[in-house]
Design an enzyme around this catalytic site. Structure first.
Site, short mmCIF file in Angstrom:
data_model
loop_
_atom_site.label_atom_id
_atom_site.label_comp_id
_atom_site.label_asym_id
_atom_site.label_seq_id
_atom_site.Cartn_x
_atom_site.Cartn_y
_atom_site.Cartn_z
N GLU A 91 0.83 -1.20 0.00
CA GLU A 91 0.00 0.00 0.00
C GLU A 91 0.87 1.25 0.00
O GLU A 91 1.95 1.26 0.59
CB GLU A 91 -0.94 0.02 1.22
CG GLU A 91 -1.99 -1.06 1.16
CD GLU A 91 -2.74 -1.25 2.45
OE1 GLU A 91 -3.88 -1.72 2.36
OE2 GLU A 91 -2.20 -0.95 3.53
N SER A 92 0.36 2.28 -0.66
CA SER A 92 0.98 3.60 -0.65
C SER A 92 -0.13 4.61 -0.40
O SER A 92 -1.28 4.39 -0.79
CB SER A 92 1.64 3.91 -2.01
OG SER A 92 2.70 3.04 -2.27
#
Length: 176
Positions: A91-92
């Site tokens: 995830e970012s």
């Protein structure tokens, strides 16, 4: 930077990108459909700064890691997805400051498949990064509360510096 949720911690590492574990049984809802293999997307000509954050740990490179992009204005959803895939982070989170409201940012969370409506640890990490960037002379123990605006709702996260590059974060419940 270390980030914590009610006593957990996170660690922060600075980085720059020239271009650019899921723990749930069910897949999170997507805010926008993304093709399985999008065409390459040209990114801005200048570097895009991000910080590597380990959430829920007291030691660097041992927690639930993510990339936080504190200045994501001008990036499209396709570019954010391409960057997330390039970095190979699960995830970012991409932040855009709301200039009309102090300590308020639009937050867009991406995993390798597309944009998510909500994910907790990216918001915890994002708030810790914002705390670290707001004032490098910040003294240990001062609390800051951040409003992170997602597509579906706004989440408030309180942060407190607990040591060099270490922050404790608590999600404030009851605020939507």
């Amino acid at each position: 930077m270390s980030v914590s949720k009610s006593g957990d911690s996170a660690n922060l590492t600075h980085a720059t990108a020239d271009t650019p574990k899921r723990r749930h049984a069910e897949a999170p809802k997507r805010t926008s459909p993304m093709p399985a293999h999008p065409r390459p997307v040209p990114l801005k000509e200048h570097p895009v700064r991000y910080l590597h954050v380990d959430v829920f740990t007291g030691r660097p490179y041992t927690g639930n890691s993510l990339a936080v992009f504190p200045e994501a204005q001008g990036l499209t959803a396709a570019q954010m997805l391409a960057i997330t895939r390039e970095l190979r982070h699960f995830e970012s989170v991409f932040l855009t400051q709301d200039l009309a409201r102090p300590r308020t940012h639009r937050a867009r969370i991406f995993d390798l498949a597309g944009e998510l409506d909500f994910a907790g640890h990216p918001l915890i990490g994002a708030a810790a990064v914002l705390h670290a960037l707001e004032d490098v002379r910040d003294t240990t123990g001062q609390e800051a509360v951040w409003a992170l605006r997602l597509t579906a709702r706004t989440v408030r996260v309180a942060t407190r510096r607990s040591g060099p590059r270490r922050y404790e974060s608590t999600r404030r419940h009851g605020h939507r």
